[in-house]
Design a protein around this motif. Structure first.
Motif, PDB file in Angstrom:
ATOM      1  N   GLN A 131       0.816  -1.215   0.000  1.00 56.21           N
ATOM      2  CA  GLN A 131       0.000   0.000   0.000  1.00 56.21           C
ATOM      3  C   GLN A 131       0.850   1.266   0.000  1.00 56.21           C
ATOM      4  N   LEU A 132       2.053   1.205   0.547  1.00 56.71           N
ATOM      5  CA  LEU A 132       2.886   2.413   0.661  1.00 56.71           C
ATOM      6  C   LEU A 132       3.334   2.936  -0.700  1.00 56.71           C
ATOM      7  N   PRO A 133       4.015   2.145  -1.543  1.00 59.02           N
ATOM      8  CA  PRO A 133       4.363   2.665  -2.871  1.00 59.02           C
ATOM      9  C   PRO A 133       3.139   2.931  -3.737  1.00 59.02           C
ATOM     10  N   LEU A 134       2.064   2.176  -3.529  1.00 58.25           N
ATOM     11  CA  LEU A 134       0.849   2.431  -4.289  1.00 58.25           C
ATOM     12  C   LEU A 134       0.280   3.805  -3.949  1.00 58.25           C
ATOM     13  N   ARG A 135       0.310   4.177  -2.685  1.00 58.03           N
ATOM     14  CA  ARG A 135      -0.181   5.497  -2.275  1.00 58.03           C
ATOM     15  C   ARG A 135       0.650   6.610  -2.933  1.00 58.03           C
ATOM     16  N   SER A 136       1.970   6.423  -2.969  1.00 55.47           N
ATOM     17  CA  SER A 136       2.833   7.415  -3.619  1.00 55.47           C
ATOM     18  C   SER A 136       2.507   7.519  -5.103  1.00 55.47           C
ATOM     19  N   PHE A 137       2.235   6.381  -5.729  1.00 55.21           N
ATOM     20  CA  PHE A 137       1.872   6.374  -7.147  1.00 55.21           C
ATOM     21  C   PHE A 137       0.580   7.146  -7.382  1.00 55.21           C
ATOM     22  N   LEU A 138      -0.436   6.917  -6.530  1.00 51.96           N
ATOM     23  CA  LEU A 138      -1.724   7.585  -6.703  1.00 51.96           C
ATOM     24  C   LEU A 138      -1.607   9.092  -6.486  1.00 51.96           C
ATOM     25  N   HIS A 150      -1.695  12.055 -12.289  1.00 52.01           N
ATOM     26  CA  HIS A 150      -2.660  13.122 -12.564  1.00 52.01           C
ATOM     27  C   HIS A 150      -3.817  12.665 -13.443  1.00 52.01           C
ATOM     28  N   ALA A 151      -3.832  11.410 -13.810  1.00 55.83           N
ATOM     29  CA  ALA A 151      -4.925  10.909 -14.648  1.00 55.83           C
ATOM     30  C   ALA A 151      -5.406   9.570 -14.114  1.00 55.83           C
ATOM     31  N   LYS A 152      -5.731   9.545 -12.838  1.00 53.80           N
ATOM     32  CA  LYS A 152      -6.150   8.283 -12.199  1.00 53.80           C
ATOM     33  C   LYS A 152      -7.449   7.760 -12.800  1.00 53.80           C
ATOM     34  N   ASP A 153      -8.279   8.669 -13.343  1.00 55.65           N
ATOM     35  CA  ASP A 153      -9.533   8.238 -13.944  1.00 55.65           C
ATOM     36  C   ASP A 153      -9.326   7.471 -15.246  1.00 55.65           C
ATOM     37  N   GLN A 154      -8.106   7.489 -15.754  1.00 54.29           N
ATOM     38  CA  GLN A 154      -7.785   6.753 -16.980  1.00 54.29           C
ATOM     39  C   GLN A 154      -7.108   5.420 -16.696  1.00 54.29           C
ATOM     40  N   CYS A 155      -7.147   4.990 -15.437  1.00 55.40           N
ATOM     41  CA  CYS A 155      -6.489   3.744 -15.027  1.00 55.40           C
ATOM     42  C   CYS A 155      -7.508   2.651 -14.744  1.00 55.40           C
ATOM     43  N   MET A 205      -8.373   2.015  -0.170  1.00 55.12           N
ATOM     44  CA  MET A 205      -7.474   3.121  -0.495  1.00 55.12           C
ATOM     45  C   MET A 205      -7.838   3.719  -1.850  1.00 55.12           C
ATOM     46  N   LEU A 206      -8.105   2.856  -2.837  1.00 54.44           N
ATOM     47  CA  LEU A 206      -8.465   3.354  -4.161  1.00 54.44           C
ATOM     48  C   LEU A 206      -9.766   4.153  -4.117  1.00 54.44           C
ATOM     49  N   ILE A 207     -10.720   3.672  -3.347  1.00 53.52           N
ATOM     50  CA  ILE A 207     -11.985   4.403  -3.219  1.00 53.52           C
ATOM     51  C   ILE A 207     -11.735   5.760  -2.567  1.00 53.52           C
ATOM     52  N   ASP A 208     -10.850   5.794  -1.566  1.00 55.26           N
ATOM     53  CA  ASP A 208     -10.527   7.073  -0.913  1.00 55.26           C
ATOM     54  C   ASP A 208      -9.905   8.065  -1.885  1.00 55.26           C
ATOM     55  N   TYR A 209      -9.220   7.566  -2.926  1.00 63.73           N
ATOM     56  CA  TYR A 209      -8.628   8.440  -3.939  1.00 63.73           C
ATOM     57  C   TYR A 209      -9.587   8.692  -5.107  1.00 63.73           C
ATOM     58  N   SER A 210     -10.885   8.449  -4.852  1.00 61.32           N
ATOM     59  CA  SER A 210     -11.954   8.750  -5.827  1.00 61.32           C
ATOM     60  C   SER A 210     -11.855   7.925  -7.100  1.00 61.32           C
ATOM     61  N   ILE A 211     -11.307   6.712  -6.993  1.00 60.22           N
ATOM     62  CA  ILE A 211     -11.282   5.807  -8.141  1.00 60.22           C
ATOM     63  C   ILE A 211     -12.682   5.225  -8.329  1.00 60.22           C
ATOM     64  N   ASP A 212     -13.169   5.209  -9.546  1.00 54.61           N
ATOM     65  CA  ASP A 212     -14.478   4.644  -9.864  1.00 54.61           C
ATOM     66  C   ASP A 212     -14.472   3.149  -9.521  1.00 54.61           C
TER      67      ASP A 212
END
Length: 612
Positions: free
Chosen positions: A555-562, A566-571, A588-595
């Motif tokens: 989760q740690l490097p993933l958080r840094s990646f998120l 700048h285009a998380k909605d395209q992932c 975590m992904l939901i917290d970063y507003s990932i669909d």
């Protein structure tokens, strides 16, 4: 469905407690108490015949201004005022003071007084061995909150007598049988905190859980009744069901109107996934029917609003009689193929790569991320594989050296390669050693892991909905895996980079305990060196001195990646690994507003593709 999941586990809790009640009740009914010490017959003493002049109540109140009640008693042959200074509705919580009724002198009972007192009240056949003043709390007498005198008697039952220090009253006469009885009473009345009464939160919590279990049970029953045909005699009626796959090919199957839709599809070799056994908790058995069909609670819990509007429903929640046309997301029917083992080697101390050459009379196609069923017959297999490399032997316990018998089992494993037309299936199988010498190792993983080159098996598949979408134009791919959950992700990477040859970014986050536990590590590193659109981030929680990569949790490097992207909605995100890890990553992904529709999860479970 959540209510079904909750009902099952609440029923388990209630059943365990009912078993405890039944067993402790039977034991209490069969127990025979050890004989207690016989009490002396008290003739009583008439205090009115006392020739000595007693102090007045007024004088006593001057000595004890906090007196609530005053009682004149005969204690050890003399007149004594017993004064209550603290009141409670429970006797064990009251506080007393003792005053000589003649002199007015306040006194406390000492060891000599206690010996005389118990000798006057009981007929002893064994000597008193010890008299001591003990302080609360008392495991044997949890209600008592004040100091007690404990008198130990040297007899065959280890009898001891408790007296209240402030008044000299007998509290209890206990022996070794009494302690056993107290334990059974504690279990019988759920008094796990030794409250000494029925009014405690364990009883209240159990009552609340029982009520919730009843409500969820009634809810479940109503849902079953709503999905069953209401007309008597229709249980035997049969009908034809039209199944349309994603290639618009139609398949006609016949079943009873009361047959479960998921069961009838699987019986007819329609490739549709289910990991929860039809309880509605995994959300994998998605089919498309008429959008006007009723939406059940499990549908609403597992499917998005857009999917419900499009007609998606869970097959396990419906019967054949409720629909005539069903669309399924599958590109092939299930097939049973003959597969010959051509390679069997260790990737890590516990993960082996098995490569099969399959022989199919028809065109056989499978999608990356799918899994296959292995039917294993009963027999005998080794506890430790004979080809275990020397460098891995220190990780295997010596108890694994022997062989063990096993029953017939069915196991499912994810494919770890793409369908390239060469006729090969590759699996990464984690061999699970026995957790102790009293238990057996993982049956499926040990039978397959001990297969010799040239062994031929019958494999059924492909199963599964954990796969790449058909339309992913200009989407980036982020894959997160843990442990042996890397297998389906490896097949996706193989398909994306070498099959479809995509140009968009593909990122892999892979977590393991130790560097040596990273399966296919060199394969991923080589691809990262060769292809510029692939990034590989291995993470270990227990790093060695020679490890220079990321440490901790994935989760740690993933958080840094998120945070940097700048285009998380395209992932598009694909997750496969232990359930707890995948839940944290998804949250975590939901917290970063990932669909949520951009997140596909394959978590380890009892009936998933990652078994032992």
């Amino acid at each position: 469905m959540f209510s079904r999941f909750l009902h099952k586990y609440l029923a388990l809790i209630v059943a365990v407690q009912l078993l405890i009640w039944l067993s402790t009740g039977l034991l209490l009914g069969q127990m025979h108490s050890a004989p207690t010490i016989e009490k002396r017959v008290e003739n009583g003493v008439d205090l009115s015949e006392n020739d000595e002049e007693l102090m007045t109540i007024k004088q006593l109140l001057a000595l004890s201004p906090n007196a609530i009640s005053i009682e004149l008693v005969n204690l050890l042959g003399k007149s004594v005022y017993r004064v209550m200074t603290e009141y409670s509705k429970h006797e064990q919580e009251k506080t007393y003071e003792l005053y000589d009724a003649v002199t007015g002198e306040q006194f406390n009972l000492n060891e000599v007084d206690i010996r005389r007192l118990v000798t006057s009240k009981f007929q002893f056949t064994s000597p008193i061995t010890n008299v001591s003043l003990v302080q609360p709390p008392f495991s044997e007498l949890p209600k008592e909150k004040s100091p007690l005198w404990k008198v130990a008697v040297f007899d065959e039952f280890s009898t001891h007598i408790y007296l209240r220090a402030s008044s000299g009253d007998i509290v209890a006469v206990l022996n070794e049988n009494s302690e056993w009885t107290s334990l059974l009473m504690m279990l019988h009345f759920m008094d796990y905190q030794n409250a000494g009464s029925f009014n405690h939160w364990w009883i209240k919590l159990f009552a609340l859980l029982t009520l919730v279990m009843s409500i969820t049970g009634v809810t479940w029953l109503l849902q079953i009744m709503m999905t069953k045909p209401a007309v008597p005699g229709t249980q035997r009626t049969k009908k034809w069901l039209t199944v349309i796959d994603d290639k618009e090919a139609e398949h006609r199957i016949e079943g009873r109107v009361t047959d479960n839709l998921l069961s009838i599809l699987q019986r007819n070799k329609i490739s549709i996934e289910s990991q929860c056994g039809g309880s509605g908790t995994c959300g994998r058995c998605r089919v498309v029917i008429k959008p006007t069909d009723p939406v059940l609670t499990a549908d609403r819990y597992q499917l998005s609003k857009d999917q419900l509007k499009a007609g998606y429903r869970l097959a396990c929640q419906r019967v054949v009689g409720q629909t005539s046309i069903v669309r399924v997301d599958t590109n092939t029917l299930l097939q049973t193929i003959s597969a010959e083992l051509v390679n069997n080697e260790f990737l890590t101390p516990f993960i082996k790569e098995l490569k099969f050459k399959y022989h199919s009379p028809e065109t056989f196609v499978f999608r990356p991320g799918c899994y296959f069923k292995f039917s294993i017959s009963k027999g005998k297999t080794r506890g430790c594989p004979p080809d275990l490399p020397r460098r891995f032997r220190r990780f295997w316990p010596y108890s694994e050296r022997s062989s063990f018998f096993h029953p017939s089992v069915t196991r499912y494993y994810s494919v770890a390669n793409r369908c390239e037309g060469a006729g090969y299936l590759t699996f990464n199988i984690k061999m699970q050693p026995a957790p102790s010498s009293m238990l057996k190792p993982g049956i499926g993983s040990h039978v397959l892991g001990n297969l010799g080159i040239g062994s031929v098996l019958e494999i059924e598949g492909p199963y599964g909905g954990f796969s790449l979408p058909h339309d992913f134009h200009k989407k980036e791919f982020v894959l997160i895996g843990g442990g042996s959950g890397i297998a389906p992700l490896k097949s996706m990477i193989d398909e994306l980079l070498f099959g479809l040859q995509v140009t968009q970014s593909v990122v892999l986050f892979y977590g393991a305990r130790h560097p040596i536990d990273l399966a296919n590590h060199n394969w991923f590193k080589d691809i990262e060196t060769t292809l510029t659109n692939f990034s590989y981030c291995p993470v270990v929680s227990r790093a060695s001195n020679i490890w220079f990569g990321a440490t901790g949790h994935v989760q740690l490097p993933l958080r840094s990646f998120l945070e940097a992207h700048h285009a998380k909605d395209q992932c598009l995100f694909f997750l496969c690994g232990p359930s707890a890890m995948m839940k944290d990553v998804k949250d975590m992904l939901i917290d970063y507003s990932i669909d949520p529709n951009a997140i596909t999860v394959e978590a380890f479970a009892s009936s998933t593709t990652h078994q032992v």
